[in-house]
Design a protein around this motif. Structure first.
Motif, PDB file in Angstrom:
ATOM      1  N   ALA A 130     -84.913 -91.127  -0.282  1.00 52.68           N
ATOM      2  CA  ALA A 130     -85.848 -90.261  -0.697  1.00 52.68           C
ATOM      3  C   ALA A 130     -85.281 -88.760  -0.839  1.00 52.68           C
ATOM      4  N   HIS A 131     -84.007 -88.576  -0.583  1.00 55.14           N
ATOM      5  CA  HIS A 131     -83.330 -87.381  -0.650  1.00 55.14           C
ATOM      6  C   HIS A 131     -83.682 -86.373  -1.752  1.00 55.14           C
ATOM      7  N   HIS A 132     -83.693 -86.868  -3.013  1.00 57.04           N
ATOM      8  CA  HIS A 132     -83.575 -86.209  -4.168  1.00 57.04           C
ATOM      9  C   HIS A 132     -84.974 -86.089  -4.751  1.00 57.04           C
ATOM     10  N   LYS A 133     -85.881 -86.593  -4.028  1.00 57.06           N
ATOM     11  CA  LYS A 133     -87.514 -86.868  -4.640  1.00 57.06           C
ATOM     12  C   LYS A 133     -88.058 -85.456  -4.199  1.00 57.06           C
ATOM     13  N   PHE A 134     -89.075 -85.070  -4.802  1.00 53.32           N
ATOM     14  CA  PHE A 134     -89.977 -83.870  -4.656  1.00 53.32           C
ATOM     15  C   PHE A 134     -91.072 -84.243  -3.744  1.00 53.32           C
ATOM     16  N   PRO A 135     -91.756 -83.255  -3.057  1.00 53.90           N
ATOM     17  CA  PRO A 135     -93.143 -83.742  -2.371  1.00 53.90           C
ATOM     18  C   PRO A 135     -94.218 -84.711  -3.140  1.00 53.90           C
ATOM     19  N   SER A 136     -94.333 -84.071  -4.144  1.00 56.95           N
ATOM     20  CA  SER A 136     -95.390 -84.654  -5.264  1.00 56.95           C
ATOM     21  C   SER A 136     -95.009 -86.055  -5.687  1.00 56.95           C
ATOM     22  N   GLU A 137     -93.762 -86.645  -5.312  1.00 56.69           N
ATOM     23  CA  GLU A 137     -93.191 -87.770  -5.907  1.00 56.69           C
ATOM     24  C   GLU A 137     -93.281 -88.824  -4.775  1.00 56.69           C
ATOM     25  N   ILE A 138     -93.883 -88.446  -3.630  1.00 53.12           N
ATOM     26  CA  ILE A 138     -93.708 -89.261  -2.451  1.00 53.12           C
ATOM     27  C   ILE A 138     -95.462 -89.559  -1.789  1.00 53.12           C
ATOM     28  N   SER A 139     -95.412 -90.417  -1.015  1.00 51.08           N
ATOM     29  CA  SER A 139     -96.718 -90.772  -0.484  1.00 51.08           C
ATOM     30  C   SER A 139     -97.175 -89.682   0.644  1.00 51.08           C
ATOM     31  N   GLY A 140     -98.398 -89.682   1.033  1.00 46.13           N
ATOM     32  CA  GLY A 140     -98.832 -88.839   2.331  1.00 46.13           C
ATOM     33  C   GLY A 140     -98.225 -89.087   3.357  1.00 46.13           C
ATOM     34  N   GLY A 141     -97.920 -90.420   3.746  1.00 46.43           N
ATOM     35  CA  GLY A 141     -97.022 -90.823   5.058  1.00 46.43           C
ATOM     36  C   GLY A 141     -95.720 -90.575   4.969  1.00 46.43           C
ATOM     37  N   MET A 142     -95.189 -90.600   3.826  1.00 48.90           N
ATOM     38  CA  MET A 142     -93.745 -90.254   3.466  1.00 48.90           C
ATOM     39  C   MET A 142     -93.530 -88.759   3.776  1.00 48.90           C
ATOM     40  N   GLN A 143     -94.568 -87.981   3.196  1.00 50.52           N
ATOM     41  CA  GLN A 143     -94.728 -86.373   3.531  1.00 50.52           C
ATOM     42  C   GLN A 143     -94.677 -86.090   4.928  1.00 50.52           C
ATOM     43  N   LYS A 144     -95.399 -86.722   5.798  1.00 49.84           N
ATOM     44  CA  LYS A 144     -95.404 -86.725   7.253  1.00 49.84           C
ATOM     45  C   LYS A 144     -94.071 -86.840   7.755  1.00 49.84           C
ATOM     46  N   ARG A 145     -93.350 -88.170   7.342  1.00 42.98           N
ATOM     47  CA  ARG A 145     -92.166 -88.474   7.980  1.00 42.98           C
ATOM     48  C   ARG A 145     -91.149 -87.161   7.817  1.00 42.98           C
ATOM     49  N   VAL A 146     -91.425 -86.726   6.386  1.00 40.64           N
ATOM     50  CA  VAL A 146     -90.579 -85.531   6.052  1.00 40.64           C
ATOM     51  C   VAL A 146     -90.663 -84.542   6.784  1.00 40.64           C
ATOM     52  N   ALA A 147     -91.836 -84.061   7.039  1.00 40.98           N
ATOM     53  CA  ALA A 147     -92.218 -82.925   8.195  1.00 40.98           C
ATOM     54  C   ALA A 147     -91.549 -83.166   9.569  1.00 40.98           C
ATOM     55  N   ILE A 148     -91.818 -84.385   9.941  1.00 41.13           N
ATOM     56  CA  ILE A 148     -91.213 -84.770  11.214  1.00 41.13           C
ATOM     57  C   ILE A 148     -89.684 -84.489  11.315  1.00 41.13           C
ATOM     58  N   ALA A 149     -88.947 -84.968  10.278  1.00 37.65           N
ATOM     59  CA  ALA A 149     -87.442 -84.886   9.945  1.00 37.65           C
ATOM     60  C   ALA A 149     -87.238 -83.338  10.065  1.00 37.65           C
ATOM     61  N   ARG A 150     -87.908 -82.711   9.334  1.00 37.12           N
ATOM     62  CA  ARG A 150     -87.559 -81.195   9.483  1.00 37.12           C
ATOM     63  C   ARG A 150     -87.874 -80.491  10.746  1.00 37.12           C
ATOM     64  N   ALA A 151     -88.788 -80.943  11.436  1.00 32.04           N
ATOM     65  CA  ALA A 151     -89.099 -80.414  12.928  1.00 32.04           C
ATOM     66  C   ALA A 151     -88.083 -80.689  13.749  1.00 32.04           C
ATOM     67  N   ILE A 152     -87.311 -81.883  13.657  1.00 32.48           N
ATOM     68  CA  ILE A 152     -86.517 -82.248  14.573  1.00 32.48           C
ATOM     69  C   ILE A 152     -85.053 -82.024  14.190  1.00 32.48           C
ATOM     70  N   VAL A 153     -84.801 -81.517  12.997  1.00 30.84           N
ATOM     71  CA  VAL A 153     -83.358 -81.433  12.622  1.00 30.84           C
ATOM     72  C   VAL A 153     -82.556 -80.463  13.334  1.00 30.84           C
ATOM     73  N   MET A 154     -83.393 -79.071  14.070  1.00 27.59           N
ATOM     74  CA  MET A 154     -82.502 -78.329  14.807  1.00 27.59           C
ATOM     75  C   MET A 154     -82.287 -78.954  16.293  1.00 27.59           C
ATOM     76  N   ASN A 155     -82.760 -80.141  16.634  1.00 28.21           N
ATOM     77  CA  ASN A 155     -82.643 -80.859  17.976  1.00 28.21           C
ATOM     78  C   ASN A 155     -83.556 -79.785  18.831  1.00 28.21           C
ATOM     79  N   PRO A 156     -84.937 -79.721  18.789  1.00 24.06           N
ATOM     80  CA  PRO A 156     -85.528 -78.988  19.477  1.00 24.06           C
ATOM     81  C   PRO A 156     -85.962 -79.388  20.865  1.00 24.06           C
ATOM     82  N   LYS A 157     -86.107 -78.666  21.876  1.00 25.93           N
ATOM     83  CA  LYS A 157     -86.795 -79.072  23.198  1.00 25.93           C
ATOM     84  C   LYS A 157     -87.943 -79.267  23.047  1.00 25.93           C
TER      85      LYS A 157
END
Length: 255
Positions: A130-157
């Motif tokens: 899904a790397h090159h897709k835009f948010p409007s091109e993916i489902s709501g569940g996939m958007q949540k997974r993108v949001a989770i990926a963004r949230a953990i990309v900095m290795n948060p505590k």
């Protein structure tokens, strides 16, 4: 671990939080529940450092927020990941661009290093193609997974989620719950989730904090919530016929 010690927060004459104390352990999914107006959102924003309590203190792995310098507070915020209720993705950015955004903002990594990290977290949330897709091109569940990926990309505590299942069908909501729980355990993160979803409570509620009128009314686990005699908790949890039946089944099994 996050320790909350007797925090109070007011807005004018409205006393929203009235001395809340609790502990959120790392490696566990900590859920905050309560009716609208109970103080959940204000409480979460205090944990994020967006609101400052007038009284009390919040301690992050032994470090008192009140005693941190401005630089130390900024550094602490970079150790926090946030999953917003509506995902809050940038419509003009691709999936990969959304996930890379925090790295571009807060690190000095090379493009190659950032790309490797983005690829790794997108693989972890099962979004390999899904790397090159835009948010409007993916489902709501996939958007949540993108949001989770963004949230953990900095290795948060610390990982904070505000109604992560909002707008999702039940099957997808369960997948998101399980993903958050798995990531919490794998990365040993302190995860705090604001939710109205009682399915989430029963699915992943290792620690549950119930707020009512700005006070800590009850706390415990998803198993203990069946046993409580606290009327406010039972009224909230068993407001639906489904959970009334679940509780009755539990009582009958115990007897």
């Amino acid at each position: 671990m996050i320790e909350v010690n007797d925090i109070h927060k007011s807005f004018g004459d409205a006393h929203v939080l009235k001395g809340v104390s609790t502990v959120f352990e790392n490696g566990k999914t900590n859920l905050i529940i309560g009716q609208s107006g109970s103080g959940k959102t204000v409480f979460l924003k205090c944990l994020l450092g967006l609101f400052y309590p007038e009284e009390g203190d919040i301690i992050y792995d032994g470090n008192s927020y009140a005693s941190l310098s401005d630089k130390e507070k900024r550094n602490l915020r970079q150790e926090m990941g946030m999953v917003f209720q509506g995902s809050a993705l940038f419509d003009s950015m691709t999936v990969a661009g959304n996930v890379m955004f925090p790295l571009e903002m807060f690190t000095k990594q090379s493009v190659s290093e950032m790309t490797d990290r983005v690829n790794a977290v997108l693989k972890r949330v099962n979004l390999i193609d899904a790397h090159h897709k835009f948010p409007s091109e993916i489902s709501g569940g996939m958007q949540k997974r993108v949001a989770i990926a963004r949230a953990i990309v900095m290795n948060p505590k610390y990982l904070f989620c505000d109604e992560p299942n909002s707008g999702l069908d039940p099957k997808t909501a369960i997948l998101i719950d399980n993903l958050i729980k798995e990531i919490t355990e794998e990365y040993d993160i302190t995860t705090v989730i604001n939710t109205h979803d009682m399915n989430s409570v029963m699915q992943i509620g290792e620690k549950i904090l119930f707020l009512k009128d700005g006070l800590k009314e009850w706390e415990g686990t998803k198993n203990e919530i069946f046993k409580t005699d606290n009327q406010a908790v039972t009224d909230f949890v068993y407001s639906s016929d489904l959970f009334k039946k679940v509780r009755q089944m539990y009582i009958e099994e115990r007897n």
